[in-house]
Design a protein around this motif. Structure first.
Motif, PDB file in Angstrom:
ATOM      1  N   SER A 112      21.957  49.363 -38.321  1.00 48.97           N
ATOM      2  CA  SER A 112      21.122  48.179 -38.484  1.00 48.97           C
ATOM      3  C   SER A 112      21.009  47.884 -39.983  1.00 48.97           C
ATOM      4  N   THR A 113      21.982  47.140 -40.488  1.00 48.85           N
ATOM      5  CA  THR A 113      22.015  46.839 -41.916  1.00 48.85           C
ATOM      6  C   THR A 113      21.141  45.620 -42.229  1.00 48.85           C
ATOM      7  N   GLU A 114      20.971  45.356 -43.516  1.00 47.54           N
ATOM      8  CA  GLU A 114      20.197  44.185 -43.927  1.00 47.54           C
ATOM      9  C   GLU A 114      20.846  42.905 -43.406  1.00 47.54           C
ATOM     10  N   PHE A 115      22.172  42.868 -43.414  1.00 48.07           N
ATOM     11  CA  PHE A 115      22.888  41.695 -42.907  1.00 48.07           C
ATOM     12  C   PHE A 115      22.607  41.483 -41.422  1.00 48.07           C
ATOM     13  N   VAL A 116      22.646  42.551 -40.643  1.00 44.01           N
ATOM     14  CA  VAL A 116      22.391  42.453 -39.203  1.00 44.01           C
ATOM     15  C   VAL A 116      20.951  42.027 -38.955  1.00 44.01           C
ATOM     16  N   ARG A 117      20.008  42.587 -39.710  1.00 40.60           N
ATOM     17  CA  ARG A 117      18.605  42.206 -39.546  1.00 40.60           C
ATOM     18  C   ARG A 117      18.389  40.736 -39.891  1.00 40.60           C
ATOM     19  N   GLY A 118      19.150  40.230 -40.866  1.00 38.23           N
ATOM     20  CA  GLY A 118      19.063  38.806 -41.193  1.00 38.23           C
ATOM     21  C   GLY A 118      19.528  37.935 -40.033  1.00 38.23           C
ATOM     22  N   LEU A 119      20.586  38.369 -39.356  1.00 41.86           N
ATOM     23  CA  LEU A 119      21.053  37.631 -38.173  1.00 41.86           C
ATOM     24  C   LEU A 119      20.008  37.655 -37.066  1.00 41.86           C
ATOM     25  N   MET A 141      19.830  38.490 -29.288  1.00 42.81           N
ATOM     26  CA  MET A 141      18.792  39.332 -29.889  1.00 42.81           C
ATOM     27  C   MET A 141      18.857  40.755 -29.360  1.00 42.81           C
ATOM     28  N   ASN A 142      19.180  40.903 -28.091  1.00 46.92           N
ATOM     29  CA  ASN A 142      19.321  42.249 -27.528  1.00 46.92           C
ATOM     30  C   ASN A 142      20.471  42.991 -28.189  1.00 46.92           C
ATOM     31  N   THR A 147      16.761  37.851 -37.470  1.00 48.09           N
ATOM     32  CA  THR A 147      15.698  36.923 -37.868  1.00 48.09           C
ATOM     33  C   THR A 147      16.112  35.488 -37.570  1.00 48.09           C
ATOM     34  N   GLU A 148      17.372  35.162 -37.822  1.00 50.03           N
ATOM     35  CA  GLU A 148      17.877  33.820 -37.530  1.00 50.03           C
ATOM     36  C   GLU A 148      17.823  33.538 -36.028  1.00 50.03           C
ATOM     37  N   ALA A 149      18.188  34.521 -35.212  1.00 49.89           N
ATOM     38  CA  ALA A 149      18.140  34.341 -33.754  1.00 49.89           C
ATOM     39  C   ALA A 149      16.704  34.169 -33.280  1.00 49.89           C
ATOM     40  N   GLN A 150      15.779  34.936 -33.862  1.00 50.80           N
ATOM     41  CA  GLN A 150      14.357  34.789 -33.520  1.00 50.80           C
ATOM     42  C   GLN A 150      13.861  33.383 -33.840  1.00 50.80           C
ATOM     43  N   ALA A 151      14.215  32.897 -35.016  1.00 46.51           N
ATOM     44  CA  ALA A 151      13.791  31.558 -35.421  1.00 46.51           C
ATOM     45  C   ALA A 151      14.352  30.513 -34.459  1.00 46.51           C
ATOM     46  N   ALA A 152      15.590  30.684 -34.030  1.00 39.94           N
ATOM     47  CA  ALA A 152      16.180  29.749 -33.074  1.00 39.94           C
ATOM     48  C   ALA A 152      15.443  29.795 -31.742  1.00 39.94           C
ATOM     49  N   SER A 153      15.032  31.014 -31.346  1.00 39.07           N
ATOM     50  CA  SER A 153      14.295  31.159 -30.089  1.00 39.07           C
ATOM     51  C   SER A 153      12.936  30.466 -30.167  1.00 39.07           C
ATOM     52  N   VAL A 154      12.240  30.628 -31.292  1.00 33.88           N
ATOM     53  CA  VAL A 154      10.945  29.963 -31.480  1.00 33.88           C
ATOM     54  C   VAL A 154      11.123  28.452 -31.485  1.00 33.88           C
ATOM     55  N   ALA A 155      12.159  27.979 -32.204  1.00 35.54           N
ATOM     56  CA  ALA A 155      12.431  26.541 -32.261  1.00 35.54           C
ATOM     57  C   ALA A 155      12.768  25.996 -30.882  1.00 35.54           C
ATOM     58  N   LEU A 158      32.877  46.689 -40.204  1.00 36.50           N
ATOM     59  CA  LEU A 158      33.248  46.279 -38.848  1.00 36.50           C
ATOM     60  C   LEU A 158      32.021  46.020 -37.988  1.00 36.50           C
ATOM     61  N   ALA A 159      30.966  46.814 -38.175  1.00 38.70           N
ATOM     62  CA  ALA A 159      29.727  46.603 -37.419  1.00 38.70           C
ATOM     63  C   ALA A 159      29.098  45.257 -37.788  1.00 38.70           C
ATOM     64  N   GLU A 160      29.147  44.900 -39.057  1.00 36.38           N
ATOM     65  CA  GLU A 160      28.570  43.617 -39.483  1.00 36.38           C
ATOM     66  C   GLU A 160      29.396  42.441 -38.978  1.00 36.38           C
ATOM     67  N   ARG A 161      30.716  42.590 -38.992  1.00 38.00           N
ATOM     68  CA  ARG A 161      31.544  41.503 -38.443  1.00 38.00           C
ATOM     69  C   ARG A 161      31.330  41.375 -36.936  1.00 38.00           C
ATOM     70  N   ARG A 162      31.078  42.487 -36.270  1.00 40.48           N
ATOM     71  CA  ARG A 162      30.804  42.468 -34.833  1.00 40.48           C
ATOM     72  C   ARG A 162      29.518  41.681 -34.561  1.00 40.48           C
ATOM     73  N   ALA A 163      28.474  41.977 -35.339  1.00 40.09           N
ATOM     74  CA  ALA A 163      27.197  41.276 -35.181  1.00 40.09           C
ATOM     75  C   ALA A 163      27.354  39.795 -35.511  1.00 40.09           C
ATOM     76  N   GLU A 164      28.133  39.508 -36.542  1.00 41.03           N
ATOM     77  CA  GLU A 164      28.355  38.116 -36.943  1.00 41.03           C
ATOM     78  C   GLU A 164      29.086  37.336 -35.858  1.00 41.03           C
ATOM     79  N   ALA A 165      30.070  37.966 -35.226  1.00 38.52           N
ATOM     80  CA  ALA A 165      30.802  37.291 -34.150  1.00 38.52           C
ATOM     81  C   ALA A 165      29.865  36.962 -32.988  1.00 38.52           C
TER      82      ALA A 165
END
Length: 243
Positions: free
Chosen positions: A203-210, A194-195, A212-220, A158-165
């Protein structure tokens, strides 16, 4: 003879009084029992409504088959307990049968992750439903007994689906505002995302991957904004040379 008659009448009156008191006590106990039964039935109704509302709100969220079966089976368990407590509950047998059919019909989750989220209100509805189910996975939040490790697995899901949403909504919104050159709103969505991911528990690996994706979007976003700003500055000079 009069004394005997008077005494018999006194005993008769006392007997009637004692019988009335006994009947009143029995009635009071029955009413107290009925009140407890009705309160228990209302709590079970609330549990059914809570689960049903959460599942309806999460129709676009791919919850695991195991979790959905557990939730639907909890509805079945609630209905069965309601029937045990109050057999005259309207349509209870049909409710049990329908809930059991839903539990048996659960298949594999849809592929493709969380579906489109139209606006803030839709996001908050999804997050609220996920939080409600997470709370149910703590302690005795379900009528069924679940092992602690099983509850922990579902809380993680449920925590991962929350982060994904959150990621699904804010990344799409950030891209939309970026395309409209609304850098402030685009940056706001990425910062909020990101906050949220930074403070996600666990803080699972899946959440950390999200994250990283948000960071990359911010840099872009920053690079794109800088490029547009540079082109805007260079354009007048180009026009001057042309003139």
């Amino acid at each position: 003879m009069t004394l005997l008659q008077d005494g018999g009448m006194v005993f008769a009156v006392l007997g009637m009084l004692l019988a009335m008191l006994a009947m009143a006590a029995i009635l009071n106990r029955y009413q107290a029992h009925q009140a407890l039964v009705h309160a228990s039935v209302r709590r079970l109704e609330s549990q059914v409504q809570r689960i049903s509302a959460a599942l309806a709100a999460l129709s676009g969220v791919p919850l695991s088959r195991q979790l959905r079966i557990i939730l639907h089976n909890d509805v079945v368990a609630c209905y069965r307990e309601m029937r045990r407590l109050y057999r005259r509950y309207p349509g209870i047998d049909a409710k049990i049968e329908g809930a059991q059919r839903l539990a048996n019909a659960q298949g594999a989750p849809a592929t493709g992750g969380v579906g489109p989220i139209e606006n803030d209100q839709a996001l908050h509805q999804i997050i609220g439903a996920l939080d409600d189910l997470t709370a149910m996975m703590v302690g005795a939040g379900t009528l069924q007994t679940l092992a602690p490790d099983v509850r922990a697995i579902f809380r993680r899901e449920l925590a991962e689906r929350r982060a994904e949403a959150f990621a699904r909504y804010h990344l799409v919104q950030a891209r939309r505002f970026e395309n409209a050159a609304d850098w402030v709103r685009a940056r706001s969505h990425l910062s909020r995302l990101m906050n949220e991911l930074r403070n996600a528990v666990p803080s699972t690996e899946f959440v950390r991957g999200l994250y990283t994706e948000a960071q990359a979007a911010s840099v872009a976003l920053g690079s794109g904004r800088s490029r547009v700003a540079a082109e805007t500055v260079e354009q007048p000079a180009l026009l001057a040379d042309t003139a």
